[in-house]
Motif scaffolding. Structure first.
Motif, PDB file in Angstrom:
ATOM      1  N   LEU A  95     -34.885  78.031-100.650  1.00 48.02           N
ATOM      2  CA  LEU A  95     -33.682  78.489 -99.756  1.00 48.02           C
ATOM      3  C   LEU A  95     -33.998  79.060 -99.137  1.00 48.02           C
ATOM      4  O   LEU A  95     -32.840  79.269 -97.791  1.00 48.02           O
ATOM      5  CB  LEU A  95     -32.878  78.576-101.299  1.00 48.02           C
ATOM      6  N   GLY A  96     -34.528  80.416 -98.639  1.00 49.81           N
ATOM      7  CA  GLY A  96     -34.392  81.737 -98.266  1.00 49.81           C
ATOM      8  C   GLY A  96     -34.623  81.186 -96.679  1.00 49.81           C
ATOM      9  O   GLY A  96     -34.915  81.862 -96.105  1.00 49.81           O
ATOM     10  N   VAL A  97     -36.360  80.487 -96.548  1.00 46.78           N
ATOM     11  CA  VAL A  97     -36.823  80.527 -95.327  1.00 46.78           C
ATOM     12  C   VAL A  97     -36.153  79.768 -94.114  1.00 46.78           C
ATOM     13  O   VAL A  97     -35.420  80.396 -92.952  1.00 46.78           O
ATOM     14  CB  VAL A  97     -38.519  79.930 -95.619  1.00 46.78           C
ATOM     15  N   TYR A 133     -32.573  85.297-111.444  1.00 47.69           N
ATOM     16  CA  TYR A 133     -33.602  86.119-111.135  1.00 47.69           C
ATOM     17  C   TYR A 133     -33.592  85.502-109.085  1.00 47.69           C
ATOM     18  O   TYR A 133     -34.160  86.843-108.371  1.00 47.69           O
ATOM     19  CB  TYR A 133     -34.902  85.599-111.088  1.00 47.69           C
ATOM     20  N   GLN A 134     -32.559  85.223-108.346  1.00 48.91           N
ATOM     21  CA  GLN A 134     -32.329  85.453-107.402  1.00 48.91           C
ATOM     22  C   GLN A 134     -31.756  86.075-106.407  1.00 48.91           C
ATOM     23  O   GLN A 134     -31.899  86.020-105.483  1.00 48.91           O
ATOM     24  CB  GLN A 134     -31.729  83.357-106.815  1.00 48.91           C
ATOM     25  N   LEU A 135     -31.416  86.621-108.127  1.00 52.04           N
ATOM     26  CA  LEU A 135     -29.998  87.963-107.364  1.00 52.04           C
ATOM     27  C   LEU A 135     -31.603  88.705-106.629  1.00 52.04           C
ATOM     28  O   LEU A 135     -30.588  89.869-105.699  1.00 52.04           O
ATOM     29  CB  LEU A 135     -29.473  88.401-108.547  1.00 52.04           C
ATOM     30  N   ILE A 136     -32.590  88.518-107.256  1.00 59.26           N
ATOM     31  CA  ILE A 136     -33.814  89.303-106.865  1.00 59.26           C
ATOM     32  C   ILE A 136     -34.727  89.442-105.467  1.00 59.26           C
ATOM     33  O   ILE A 136     -34.788  89.810-104.382  1.00 59.26           O
ATOM     34  CB  ILE A 136     -34.755  89.719-108.142  1.00 59.26           C
ATOM     35  N   CYS A 137     -35.014  87.829-105.446  1.00 57.99           N
ATOM     36  CA  CYS A 137     -35.644  87.146-104.845  1.00 57.99           C
ATOM     37  C   CYS A 137     -35.246  86.972-103.224  1.00 57.99           C
ATOM     38  O   CYS A 137     -36.011  86.638-102.587  1.00 57.99           O
ATOM     39  CB  CYS A 137     -37.012  86.192-105.225  1.00 57.99           C
ATOM     40  N   LEU A 138     -34.071  86.010-103.530  1.00 51.89           N
ATOM     41  CA  LEU A 138     -33.344  85.179-102.091  1.00 51.89           C
ATOM     42  C   LEU A 138     -32.922  86.615-101.194  1.00 51.89           C
ATOM     43  O   LEU A 138     -33.622  86.426-100.043  1.00 51.89           O
ATOM     44  CB  LEU A 138     -32.286  84.448-102.653  1.00 51.89           C
ATOM     45  N   ALA A 145     -41.341  89.558-103.519  1.00 52.45           N
ATOM     46  CA  ALA A 145     -40.427  89.029-104.410  1.00 52.45           C
ATOM     47  C   ALA A 145     -41.131  88.624-105.522  1.00 52.45           C
ATOM     48  O   ALA A 145     -40.474  88.757-107.063  1.00 52.45           O
ATOM     49  CB  ALA A 145     -40.325  87.762-103.433  1.00 52.45           C
ATOM     50  N   PHE A 146     -42.346  87.960-106.240  1.00 52.65           N
ATOM     51  CA  PHE A 146     -42.865  87.822-107.197  1.00 52.65           C
ATOM     52  C   PHE A 146     -43.758  89.475-107.794  1.00 52.65           C
ATOM     53  O   PHE A 146     -43.185  88.933-109.107  1.00 52.65           O
ATOM     54  CB  PHE A 146     -44.745  87.402-106.829  1.00 52.65           C
ATOM     55  N   ILE A 147     -43.392  90.443-107.405  1.00 48.47           N
ATOM     56  CA  ILE A 147     -43.865  91.055-108.343  1.00 48.47           C
ATOM     57  C   ILE A 147     -42.552  91.574-108.398  1.00 48.47           C
ATOM     58  O   ILE A 147     -42.838  91.859-110.433  1.00 48.47           O
ATOM     59  CB  ILE A 147     -44.725  92.472-107.034  1.00 48.47           C
ATOM     60  N   PHE A 148     -41.660  92.054-107.771  1.00 45.56           N
ATOM     61  CA  PHE A 148     -40.727  92.388-108.434  1.00 45.56           C
ATOM     62  C   PHE A 148     -39.368  91.673-109.864  1.00 45.56           C
ATOM     63  O   PHE A 148     -39.046  91.855-110.589  1.00 45.56           O
ATOM     64  CB  PHE A 148     -39.108  91.940-106.905  1.00 45.56           C
ATOM     65  N   ALA A 149     -39.986  89.664-109.131  1.00 47.02           N
ATOM     66  CA  ALA A 149     -39.272  89.122-110.556  1.00 47.02           C
ATOM     67  C   ALA A 149     -40.225  89.425-111.839  1.00 47.02           C
ATOM     68  O   ALA A 149     -40.107  89.464-112.916  1.00 47.02           O
ATOM     69  CB  ALA A 149     -39.697  87.336-110.138  1.00 47.02           C
ATOM     70  N   TRP A 150     -41.577  89.556-111.394  1.00 46.28           N
ATOM     71  CA  TRP A 150     -42.738  89.420-112.257  1.00 46.28           C
ATOM     72  C   TRP A 150     -41.719  91.341-113.117  1.00 46.28           C
ATOM     73  O   TRP A 150     -42.489  91.434-114.580  1.00 46.28           O
ATOM     74  CB  TRP A 150     -44.067  90.186-112.433  1.00 46.28           C
ATOM     75  N   ASN A 151     -41.793  92.345-112.751  1.00 49.15           N
ATOM     76  CA  ASN A 151     -41.516  93.222-112.770  1.00 49.15           C
ATOM     77  C   ASN A 151     -39.620  93.376-113.826  1.00 49.15           C
ATOM     78  O   ASN A 151     -39.315  94.940-114.103  1.00 49.15           O
ATOM     79  CB  ASN A 151     -41.593  94.608-112.453  1.00 49.15           C
TER      80      ASN A 151
END
Lengths: 285, 371
Positions: free
Chosen positions: A97-99, A155-160, A212-218
């Motif tokens: 979605l984001g790219v 989780y899109q709130l974090i990653c997107l 984004a992966f690290i944020f989602a993981w944590n």
């Protein structure tokens, strides 16, 4: 290249060592803890001399926690799997979605484009708890509570926003005429996006995806509220080690080591992209 | 029917900036055209509208009988050399050039032959294996030019294609590129702010200023018969000398009264009847004289030298004259010192006369300017 005087070189060495020790010590210590039993961990004064044991890892991997009072089952490996599913899933969706969205924001100034981009960023400002309560109620009504799909969505709130804003900067750094040169040679805008823009922004996209992966993981709070036991990631699962018969430090340490291993491995593997991607000048004209 | 036609083309950025105003331009097949003007005059906007990177706010563009202004760039059949070079960083110079032929389905041996030919043309054979980031700006610019020239496009657009090159190389490439374009019968539009380049390469030059086309003509006509005061002073180096003047017809003479009581007078027979009639009607004019037409003659009108500069092949003399300054170009060294008084004469056939308001040309060398 700069040339440093001997004194400068020594001072730089000392400063670097201090920083490395400061950041690495907790990891080093947790690895030591994971190889000890609760008794050796809790002795005073602490010592680095002990007989290493893999019992903590064995307990976690086997899923059985034997304390001096009772033995109970833990779901840690399941949690680890959930973490992987949730993080990989969220980053994948956020990239898909984001790219393209980042490309649109970078290349086309349309009515309200800045406002939309800013709104997406503002998701990061609000405390998660603010949205969690209404979200929980909605999710229960539409049946998304306690599903991977629902969690990945939240989780899109974090990653997107993260991916959108970092990648947008990279697209903006690519001179537009490079794309024009490709388009005028008879290629569609989509081919140009795929063959020119995406590869040139590659390091930036990799860096954004990794972050984004690290944020989602944590992430802790979304999963704590929205997921039941069988969908919980490691961050929430680690709570299980706080048992009625005491806190299982050894197992917590082993669990922490296991849970940081994937992100650490990924970060080490992608270090080159990270440095390249997070420092400016990814595209030199 | 001309090959490329721009009809009433307008470009307005964000409702505020009117970059191109009602531009009409017709170009024949096989012509080389230069869009010449200072920065921000709308020449690059025009080029980008033809390429399809900017939308046309009003008007239409057609190429070879087909309207193209609504087509995507890929469908227009044009090739372009970009001012910012815009090479693909991950590809070598060779691949960058060969890349332009990807859509043409040529055999790889043919591609190789053409890449080497065009690389030879712009003198970049020795850097074909290097990457864009490791070659100089001038080399990147030549690669960009090669990438545009190698294509079999209906129209070649060249945006400042030689701006970064050193003078000798620029002179060499001008000749070669012109020959290459003519030999293949290509049609090209060149954007430049360098009038030497425009004169050397182009068959016709479109002079633009403030989004408006000032004149579209051959280099020779631009120099000898400028349509207005802007073109007159813009074309030519050093620029045309201009003075406000009042005309008076007396007996068989035509008088031009300049400031500081300087009067130039000419035989009435030097001007055609139409010019004399026109000068009789409005007496406020601006006169222009090219520096190479300013003659030094001890019997002429006095002027006070303040600069005498020998440039190696010509002398530029600037002198105070008629409340302003006048520049004369001479082809030999002159022993004039600052403050010295010289005499100046001007022949009627070298006189350009413009309207004082609006600046439209009235006459050149005694003949009425045709519009």
């Amino acid at each position: 290249m700069h040339h440093y005087s001997p004194l400068e070189r020594v001072l730089r060495g000392v400063a670097l060592t201090a920083i490395v020790i400061f950041f690495m010590f907790p990891i080093f210590w947790i690895v030591l803890m994971s190889l000890q039993t609760n008794e050796t961990i809790l002795r005073s004064p602490p010592s680095m001399v002990f007989e290493p044991t893999f019992s903590n890892y064995a307990a976690i991997i086997a899923g059985r926690l034997d304390s001096n009072v009772a033995s109970m089952g833990i779901e840690f490996m399941n949690n680890l799997m959930n973490s992987i599913i949730l993080s990989v899933g969220s980053v994948t969706v956020a990239l898909i979605l984001g790219v393209p969205a980042a490309y649109a924001f970078a290349r086309h100034k349309f009515r309200g484009s800045e406002d939309i981009a800013f709104t997406l960023l503002s998701f990061r400002f609000a405390p998660p708890l603010l949205v969690l309560l209404p979200l929980t109620m909605y999710f229960q009504q539409i049946g998304l509570a306690d599903t991977y799909l629902g969690l990945i969505w939240v989780y899109q709130l974090i990653c997107l926003p993260l991916i959108l804003w970092i990648v947008r900067g990279y697209f903006e750094d690519i001179p537009q005429d490079i794309e024009h040169a490709y388009r005028i040679a008879g290629h569609s805008w989509f081919a140009t996006f795929r063959k020119i823009a995406l590869p040139l922004a590659g390091p930036g996209i990799a860096a954004a995806a990794l972050l984004a992966f690290i944020f989602a993981w944590n992430n802790f709070i979304f999963a704590l509220v929205l997921a039941s036991a069988d969908k919980q990631p490691v961050t929430v699962g680690a709570l299980a080690f706080v048992t009625a018969s005491g806190i299982q430090y050894g197992q917590i340490a082993a669990a922490v080591v296991l849970s940081i291993t994937p992100t650490l491995a990924l970060a080490l593997y992608a270090q080159r992209y990270l440095v390249e991607g997070l420092s400016l000048g990814a595209v030199k004209g | 029917m001309s090959y490329l036609t721009l009809a009433g083309v307008n470009k307005i950025y964000g409702k505020v900036v009117h970059a191109v105003k009602d531009l009409d331009l017709s170009i024949d097949k096989g012509e080389i055209i230069a869009l010449l003007g200072s920065s921000g005059c709308g020449k690059t906007s025009t080029l980008r509208m033809i390429a399809g990177f900017e939308s046309v706010t009003g008007g239409s563009i057609s190429l070879d009988g087909k309207q193209i202004d609504t087509l995507p760039p890929a469908k227009r059949g044009v090739a372009m050399a970009f001012e910012g070079y815009s090479l693909y960083p991950p590809l070598t110079i060779y691949e960058n050039i060969a890349f332009a032929l990807k859509g043409s389905r040529l055999a790889s041996s043919d591609v190789d032959k053409r890449v080497r030919e065009v690389a030879h043309l712009v003198e970049i054979e020795d850097i074909l294996d290097r990457y864009p980031s490791s070659v100089s700006g001038g080399q990147q610019q030549r690669v960009s030019l090669a990438r545009a020239l190698i294509r079999d496009a209906d129209l070649h657009l060249l945006d400042e294609p030689m701006g970064q090159l050193e003078p000798q190389l620029r002179a060499l490439l001008r000749g070669r590129v012109k020959h290459f374009i003519q030999e293949r019968g290509l049609t090209a539009i060149l954007v430049t702010h360098d009038q030497t380049e425009a004169n050397a390469l182009a068959d016709r030059i479109a002079v633009m200023e403030d989004g408006e086309l000032q004149q579209f003509d051959t280099p020779r006509a631009l120099k000898n018969r400028p349509a207005n005061l802007f073109t007159g002073t813009f074309i030519g180096e050093p620029p045309m000398n201009v003075f406000p003047a009042q005309t008076r017809l007396q007996d068989d003479r035509v008088h031009f009264l300049l400031e500081d009581d300087v009067a130039l007078d000419f035989d009435r027979a030097s001007f055609s009847d139409a010019v004399v009639e026109r000068l009789d009607r409005g007496t406020e004019v601006t006169i222009g004289i090219r520096p190479d037409a300013v003659n030094l003659d001890s019997n002429g009108k006095p002027a006070k030298v303040f600069v005498n500069q020998w440039l190696g092949d010509q002398t530029h003399i600037a002198a105070e004259f008629a409340g302003g300054s006048i520049v004369s170009v001479e082809h030999q060294r002159l022993a004039l010192t600052e403050g010295e008084i010289i005499g100046i004469t001007i022949a009627a056939q070298d006189l350009h006369i413009f309207e004082s308001s609006g600046g439209r040309a009235i006459s050149h060398g005694g003949q009425l300017n045709e519009r």
